[in-house]
Design an enzyme around this catalytic site. Structure first.
Site, PDB file in Angstrom:
ATOM      1  CG  ASP A   1      -0.978 -16.485  12.319  1.00 52.91           C
ATOM      2  OD1 ASP A   1      -1.379 -16.109  11.203  1.00 52.91           O
ATOM      3  OD2 ASP A   1      -1.427 -17.489  12.894  1.00 52.91           O
TER       4      ASP A   1
ATOM      5  CD  GLU B   1      -2.709   1.346   2.464  1.00 58.14           C
ATOM      6  OE1 GLU B   1      -3.322   2.406   2.669  1.00 58.14           O
ATOM      7  OE2 GLU B   1      -2.779   0.362   3.203  1.00 58.14           O
TER       8      GLU B   1
ATOM      9  CE  LYS C   1      -4.289 -17.731  13.720  1.00 57.72           C
ATOM     10  NZ  LYS C   1      -3.763 -18.932  13.048  1.00 57.72           N
TER      11      LYS C   1
END
Length: 586
Positions: A473, A264, A397
């Protein structure tokens, strides 16, 4: 034999002089010593060999029919046996040894490369021998000298500059078996014992199966042994992500150069501007509030009363010491900190929290929880373990209020006081505008959207970039990006107090992707590579504070850009390239 070529990082070797053969070289062959031509000699021995086989078998069959001992032989049989052995030795020497050598002494890829090089060399030598005038008109008819090395390199551009790899015949057979489904793709590493070769074969099989090219996905230049059984299964290449540096970030009196892996545009530049503002303001202060990874198994009983009995047992302080001893057997770093339970009918959710040293700790806490569950089966034999992870109560998550309230991993708060002059000169806005925008955007706007832990401008942008660069992660960006950004005018409204509170930053400096070379280098840049030798867990806690400090810088810069109306212009400048990428790549 035809060699198949595929792309590789092995460079095309420099051209070598062609091999010269003397005209006086003796062309005599070993077969010239035979009294008959070679094909007639082979035919004679073939006929003799099979005739003798037929004769001997017929004689032995007759002996078996008449009950004559097989070791009693006549003169004609002795001659036949000797002739049989002689013809067998001839045929074995002529055909068998050559066949065995073709299997054992299989030519290496360099043989095919050298042959191609010799053909190329002949082309160049012929090309160099071209004269502008006939030989009779020249004073010197000798061959011109070879061109210098630079000329050879230029001439090589006539060919494909991409390096090549020559796959052996057995590689082609393996590719065909993978395509046919007879060889599982996941078993290539164990069967071949060469991770890079397995990746190349799997890649080629995938291209043939799908009919799609993977030419833009790099294969060379990566250590596939390092991901085996640790980071990735069935690799066919790797994705390139640029890494930028924001900083120096002055945090708790130390300077950090923050690596950020992102595609980005404007993200690194914006975070870097925030770091500059913080540095000019004397730095930021970061405090670690809590450090504990969680795992919440779910169990079921026959009645809700039995579930309540286990809940009371686990939450009884008198039993904590016993449970701690059982839990801590799993690791020398994992230490049980507490257990909180929640009941849903006959189901009991137990949320274990433990310290994990410098590791992120999911595997560590899971092993400790399994030890406790096995221990509880003795006193609660009717307990049915449905899963070591109770999903939402864990919670890993996924956004969850329990992580926002209780925390998971590292809970951190980071603050800085930005003088009004820095706000105006560096951030190009005012203290009043920032405070008002933060209230309306990050707080009120997020509440209107029903956000859960998302009371910030773009914390996940910075968290994801740092996570990818340092081998964390990436999926844990979800709960790690829980953040509330606060801005307040202080010192009679002249200066800005800005803070970020992040209750669940999940990071580690050992295990997983942190072992890879690129990610390990980024951790080394921050001074937190591997496990801390002085104090277990110190490196991972420092990394968590760096993440929070980078988020603080990113929040400060983005909010200032929005407040000053610079967001669109900056993105058009840094995130919209006018360069023709297709031409640049070619």
């Amino acid at each position: 034999m035809k060699a198949t070529r595929f792309s590789s990082a092995k460079p095309v070797q420099a051209l070598k002089p062609t091999k010269t053969v003397s005209l006086d070289e003796d062309p005599t062959k070993a077969s010239d010593a035979l009294p008959l031509p070679l094909h007639l000699t082979n035919a004679a021995f073939f006929t003799l060999f099979f005739s003798l086989v037929y004769f001997l078998l017929s004689r032995w069959r007759e002996k078996i029919r008449t009950s004559t001992p097989l070791h009693v032989v006549t003169f004609s049989e002795i001659v036949a046996i000797i002739a049989f052995v002689a013809s067998f030795i001839y045929l074995l020497g002529f055909f068998g040894i050559d066949f065995v050598q073709s299997l054992v002494f299989r030519p290496s890829p360099d043989v095919w490369i050298s042959e191609d090089e010799e053909e190329e060399n002949e082309f160049f030598l012929c090309k160099e021998d071209a004269r502008k005038v006939p030989c009779g008109q020249a004073l010197d008819c000798s061959l011109p000298p070879l061109a210098p090395q630079a000329t050879i390199v230029t001439a090589q551009k006539v060919f494909d500059e991409k390096p090549v790899t020559v796959l052996m015949e057995e590689d082609e057979e393996i590719i065909k078996s993978v395509v046919a489904g007879t060889t599982p793709s996941y078993s290539l590493e164990s069967k071949l014992g060469d991770c890079k070769r397995a990746a190349a074969i799997r890649r080629e099989a995938l291209q043939r199966l799908t009919g799609k090219s993977l030419s833009g996905l790099p294969l060379e230049g990566f250590d596939y042994e390092s991901v085996l059984g640790q980071c990735c299964e069935m690799p066919v290449g790797y994705v390139q992500i640029p890494v930028g540096i924001a900083g120096p970030l002055l945090l708790n009196g130390r300077e950090f150069s923050v690596p950020m892996a992102t595609t980005e545009g404007c993200l690194v530049a914006s975070t870097n501007r925030g770091c500059k503002a913080i540095h000019l303001s004397g730095g930021a202060t970061c405090v670690l509030l809590k450090d504990g990874m969680t795992r919440a198994p779910v169990v079921r009983f026959g009645t809700a009363k039995r579930a309540a009995d286990l809940k009371l047992y686990l939450e009884d302080p008198d039993n904590f010491e016993t449970l701690s001893v059982v839990f801590n057997r799993s690791s020398r770093f994992g230490r049980l900190q507490g257990i909180k339970c929640a009941i849903a009918g006959k189901n009991l959710y137990m949320r274990f929290t433990c310290s994990t040293g410098d590791a992120m700790g999911m595997n560590m806490v899971s092993k400790g929880v399994q030890n406790v569950l096995d221990f509880l089966q003795t006193d609660f034999p009717d307990m049915d373990v449905l899963g070591i992870s109770g999903e939402k109560f864990c919670s890993d998550k996924k956004p969850a209020a329990v992580n926002w309230i209780e925390g998971r991993g590292k809970s951190v708060v980071c603050e800085a006081i930005i003088p009004g002059d820095v706000v105006r000169k560096v951030l190009k806005t005012s203290v009043e505008s920032l405070v008002e925008l933060n209230m309306l955007k990050n707080l009120t706007g997020s509440a209107m959207a029903g956000a859960l832990g998302g009371f910030n401008a773009h914390a996940s942008n910075i968290v994801s970039a740092v996570y990818i660069a340092t081998g964390q992660d990436p999926a844990q960006n979800i709960e790690s990006s829980h953040c509330i950004t606060m801005m307040e005018a202080v010192n009679a409204g002249k200066d800005l107090h800005v803070s970020v509170t992040m209750p669940s930053i999940e990071v580690g400096t050992v295990g997983g992707g942190t072992q890879l070379a690129s990610q390990s280098a980024c951790l080394n840049l921050l001074g937190v590579k591997g496990a801390s030798k002085e104090m277990p867990g110190a490196n991972s806690r420092t990394l968590a504070t760096v993440v929070a400090g980078a988020v603080l810088a990113g929040e400060l810069s983005l909010m200032s850009a929005i407040s000053a109306g610079q967001l669109v212009n900056s993105h058009m400048k840094y995130n919209r390239s006018s360069k023709d990428v297709s031409k640049a790549s070619s």
